[in-house]
Enzyme design. Structure first.
Site, PDB file in Angstrom:
ATOM      1  N   ARG A 182     -11.694 -54.413  21.950  1.00  0.00           N
ATOM      2  CA  ARG A 182     -10.548 -53.835  22.736  1.00  0.00           C
ATOM      3  C   ARG A 182      -9.283 -54.340  22.696  1.00  0.00           C
ATOM      4  NH1 ARG A 182     -14.786 -51.873  21.525  1.00  0.00           N
ATOM      5  NH2 ARG A 182     -16.523 -51.585  23.499  1.00  0.00           N
ATOM      6  N   SER A 231     -15.652 -48.339  31.411  1.00  0.00           N
ATOM      7  CA  SER A 231     -16.031 -49.861  31.897  1.00  0.00           C
ATOM      8  C   SER A 231     -14.588 -50.884  32.409  1.00  0.00           C
ATOM      9  CB  SER A 231     -16.789 -50.584  30.327  1.00  0.00           C
ATOM     10  OG  SER A 231     -17.697 -50.060  29.779  1.00  0.00           O
ATOM     11  N   GLU A 301     -10.915 -54.681  30.950  1.00  0.00           N
ATOM     12  CA  GLU A 301     -10.590 -53.302  30.409  1.00  0.00           C
ATOM     13  C   GLU A 301      -9.585 -52.400  30.372  1.00  0.00           C
ATOM     14  OE1 GLU A 301     -13.340 -50.608  27.909  1.00  0.00           O
ATOM     15  OE2 GLU A 301     -14.256 -52.382  27.705  1.00  0.00           O
TER      16      GLU A 301
END
Length: 310
Positions: A182, A231, A301
């Site tokens: 990520r 998310s 995130e």
């Protein structure tokens, strides 16, 4: 900062050539969770040269620059975003295809939606990026955060990226761009403008079936019908953020008009009329509760930008 407000910076940038500038532009409609204040200046460059000129001005004068993709993984503060908010148009660059008997290369502008890559892949008989199907947002965001699912991540199919900085525009190979779960490390002040994907030829019927199955699963397990930004936290090593949040009893918890989703605890949804402070408050609460109960530090995130009001 108020919607529609024209600051001296916004007025100045609006006079520069090759740029579409909207002073005081509300950002909530451009953010998937539908919260946040206005941009001091929302700028859409009409060419890579204009983008470089803008970045040079920002560097030389210390003007903050925020890059906005599809707004699918972004939380904007209620006080708005000072400085320049840059959004690349989806048609800023022409698409380029180089497809042979065994594989193909697809080059797309990063203002294009992630879905565009999936559609081109399918039309050209290519496979390999099925895990990106259904992920909202733009290719620029996908590259910058190395987006993906449990089935794969963006840099698995990236061959090279083009980056604009205050010094110009140039291509970097995948090996020149450090990337992890990520996250991708770009040159300081750089904005990804184009990305080249390398994909093999394959069984497109099986590819479509895999994408359909994944999309079906996501519709059953994620609150896709409500405003959200996907998310909230990355998964801790060996665990799942949603499991931990549910463990501490926060599934369904509401703050203002923001709610920890009843469908997936690692998602926050806007019930209608939520403020950024509500969303941020939930994020902090989720972090604190999980750390108190398990000792695990949860890393967001989602990208927070702008001014957050108390």
């Amino acid at each position: 900062m108020q919607p529609g407000e024209v600051t001296p910076l916004a007025a100045r940038v609006a006079r520069l050539p090759g740029l579409d500038v909207k002073p005081g532009e509300p950002l909530a409609p451009l953010i998937s969770v539908r919260v946040g204040g206005p941009a001091e200046a929302l700028v859409r460059p009409r060419s890579s040269d204009a983008l470089v000129d803008l970045l040079r001005l920002a560097r030389d004068e210390g003007i903050p620059v925020t890059v906005l993709g599809g707004g699918a993984n972004t939380l904007v503060g209620d006080g708005g975003v000072p400085g320049l908010t840059v959004k690349l148009p989806p048609d800023l660059f022409p698409e380029a295809l180089d497809v042979g008997p065994d594989d193909g290369r697809v080059t797309l502008g990063t203002g294009a939606a992630i879905a565009r890559l999936v559609n081109v892949m399918r039309a050209q008989g290519l496979v390999g990026a099925e895990f990106l199907a259904g992920i909202p947002g733009t290719l620029g965001g996908a590259v910058t955060m190395n987006a993906g699912t449990k089935n794969g991540e963006c840099f698995r199919v990236v061959e090279a990226i083009e980056v604009a900085t205050a010094d110009g525009v140039g291509w970097l190979t995948k090996s020149q761009v450090p990337h992890t779960y990520r996250h991708a490390t770009l040159p300081a002040g750089g904005i990804v403008t184009r990305v080249r994907f390398h994909l093999p030829k394959g069984d497109v019927v099986a590819s479509k079936a895999a994408m359909d199955a994944d999309l079906g699963y996501r519709k059953r397990t994620q609150p896709l019908s409500q405003p959200n930004f996907g998310s909230v936290f990355t998964n801790p090593p060996g665990d799942h953020a949603g499991r931990l949040i549910e463990l501490v009893g926060l599934k369904g918890h509401t703050l203002g008009r923001a709610q920890v989703s009843m469908l997936h605890a690692n998602w926050i949804v806007n019930l209608g009329g939520a403020a950024a402070r509500d969303v941020r408050g939930l994020i902090t609460l989720m972090q604190d509760r999980v750390q108190e109960a398990t000792g695990i530090v949860m890393h967001p995130e989602v990208k927070s930008v702008g001014v957050f009001l108390p």
